[in-house]
Write a protein that holds these residues in place. Sequence first.
Motif, PDB file in Angstrom:
ATOM      1  N   GLU A 154       1.092  -1.132  -0.062  1.00 47.80           N
ATOM      2  CA  GLU A 154      -0.155   0.000   0.606  1.00 47.80           C
ATOM      3  C   GLU A 154       0.435   1.170  -0.294  1.00 47.80           C
ATOM      4  O   GLU A 154       1.990   1.347   0.912  1.00 47.80           O
ATOM      5  CB  GLU A 154      -1.065   0.403   1.356  1.00 47.80           C
ATOM      6  N   ILE A 159      -3.151   5.013   5.206  1.00 41.85           N
ATOM      7  CA  ILE A 159      -4.155   3.680   4.583  1.00 41.85           C
ATOM      8  C   ILE A 159      -2.852   2.587   5.317  1.00 41.85           C
ATOM      9  O   ILE A 159      -3.799   1.660   5.907  1.00 41.85           O
ATOM     10  CB  ILE A 159      -4.324   3.478   3.608  1.00 41.85           C
ATOM     11  N   ASP A 199      -2.994  -3.556  -2.264  1.00 45.75           N
ATOM     12  CA  ASP A 199      -3.849  -2.014  -2.668  1.00 45.75           C
ATOM     13  C   ASP A 199      -3.537  -2.607  -4.718  1.00 45.75           C
ATOM     14  O   ASP A 199      -2.538  -3.150  -4.636  1.00 45.75           O
ATOM     15  CB  ASP A 199      -3.206  -0.156  -2.666  1.00 45.75           C
ATOM     16  N   ILE A 227      -7.512  -4.879  -2.689  1.00 46.73           N
ATOM     17  CA  ILE A 227      -8.224  -3.148  -2.236  1.00 46.73           C
ATOM     18  C   ILE A 227      -8.849  -2.397  -3.924  1.00 46.73           C
ATOM     19  O   ILE A 227      -7.443  -2.271  -3.591  1.00 46.73           O
ATOM     20  CB  ILE A 227      -7.758  -2.043  -1.592  1.00 46.73           C
ATOM     21  N   ALA A 229     -11.438   0.376  -5.609  1.00 41.57           N
ATOM     22  CA  ALA A 229     -12.728   1.543  -5.761  1.00 41.57           C
ATOM     23  C   ALA A 229     -13.293   1.059  -6.650  1.00 41.57           C
ATOM     24  O   ALA A 229     -14.925   0.834  -6.631  1.00 41.57           O
ATOM     25  CB  ALA A 229     -12.608   2.311  -5.775  1.00 41.57           C
ATOM     26  N   THR A 247     -13.604  -3.297  -1.359  1.00 41.02           N
ATOM     27  CA  THR A 247     -13.779  -2.027  -1.787  1.00 41.02           C
ATOM     28  C   THR A 247     -13.264  -1.065  -0.926  1.00 41.02           C
ATOM     29  O   THR A 247     -13.676  -1.084   0.169  1.00 41.02           O
ATOM     30  CB  THR A 247     -15.374  -1.483  -2.582  1.00 41.02           C
ATOM     31  N   LYS A 248     -13.101  -0.177  -1.655  1.00 43.31           N
ATOM     32  CA  LYS A 248     -12.819   1.896  -1.112  1.00 43.31           C
ATOM     33  C   LYS A 248     -14.058   1.810  -1.420  1.00 43.31           C
ATOM     34  O   LYS A 248     -14.546   1.983  -2.304  1.00 43.31           O
ATOM     35  CB  LYS A 248     -11.019   1.838  -1.954  1.00 43.31           C
ATOM     36  N   PRO A 249     -14.861   3.295  -0.485  1.00 40.04           N
ATOM     37  CA  PRO A 249     -14.089   3.031   1.120  1.00 40.04           C
ATOM     38  C   PRO A 249     -13.978   2.099   2.209  1.00 40.04           C
ATOM     39  O   PRO A 249     -15.018   1.981   2.076  1.00 40.04           O
ATOM     40  CB  PRO A 249     -14.402   4.443   1.559  1.00 40.04           C
ATOM     41  N   TYR A 250     -13.522   0.888   2.519  1.00 40.52           N
ATOM     42  CA  TYR A 250     -12.880  -0.105   3.324  1.00 40.52           C
ATOM     43  C   TYR A 250     -13.693   0.470   4.763  1.00 40.52           C
ATOM     44  O   TYR A 250     -13.494   1.251   5.166  1.00 40.52           O
ATOM     45  CB  TYR A 250     -12.163  -0.493   2.867  1.00 40.52           C
TER      46      TYR A 250
END
Length: 274
Positions: A154, A159, A199, A227, A229, A247-250
């Motif tokens: 990430e 995050i 990510d 991770i 969006a 899914t972002k935002p998690y």
Amino acid sequence: MSSPDRPVDLATELTTELPYLRRYARALTGSQDTGDRYALATLEAIVADPRSMETDQPIKVRLFHAFHQIWSTSGTPVDTQEEGGDLLEARAQWRLSQLTPNSREALLLHTLEEFGYEAIGTIINMTASDAKELVERAKSEMADMVTGKVLIIEDEGIIAMDLRAIVSEMGHEVTGIARTRDEAFAKGKESVPDLILADIQLADKSSGIDAVNALLAELGDRPVIFITAFPERLLTGERPEPAFLITKPYSEDQVRAAVGQGMFFASSERIELA
């Protein structure tokens, strides 16, 4: 009476929700191939009897309920035909035997797919209060069952530290945090993880998917949680796809559920049968 256009409308609605059913089925089974087979079997059942979808519930609830009609009679944790399937099946079967029935399903429906307790009750055929109790039981039971090593890939510092805190609080060891593909590869080789949390877009414009693929080629298969969006972009059926997606935002609960689920199937932790 249904209008002549109803089958087309239903097909359109199902197409919209299908990526999320596939995500759930993969997380539930721990296998891309097995999860997709259950999703396909669900669609085949709907095609054979489209009247089963004629309720007042939202389309996603109806679709997941149709899935559970199949899952409840033939649910299996992993694809035993995959390489290493016998070992994975033994681990999963042992762990499944320790869990309250339907608790894992309720947890994933609530955290990963963000269904409310009323909807979960409709999907699994129980009351909302029973669904809520199952979610809480699953959190406790799965947290106590499996721990392991986690590599976080990430590039956003806040995050990354948030993920580290969540994973550490679950009892897992974070072996490192990587911001680029090359750094991820180096840290993964230095301290081999049981699970990778990655990510999609990294600091140097490299791809988290490329980083993971390089690590898996070097270290062998292990669970990966991506991770993103846009989960539907990774569930197109056109290429190898991840079994676990956040899914972002998690939310913290989503991370906990996905990490627990990944470790549930493929931790290197020894199973005590006594």
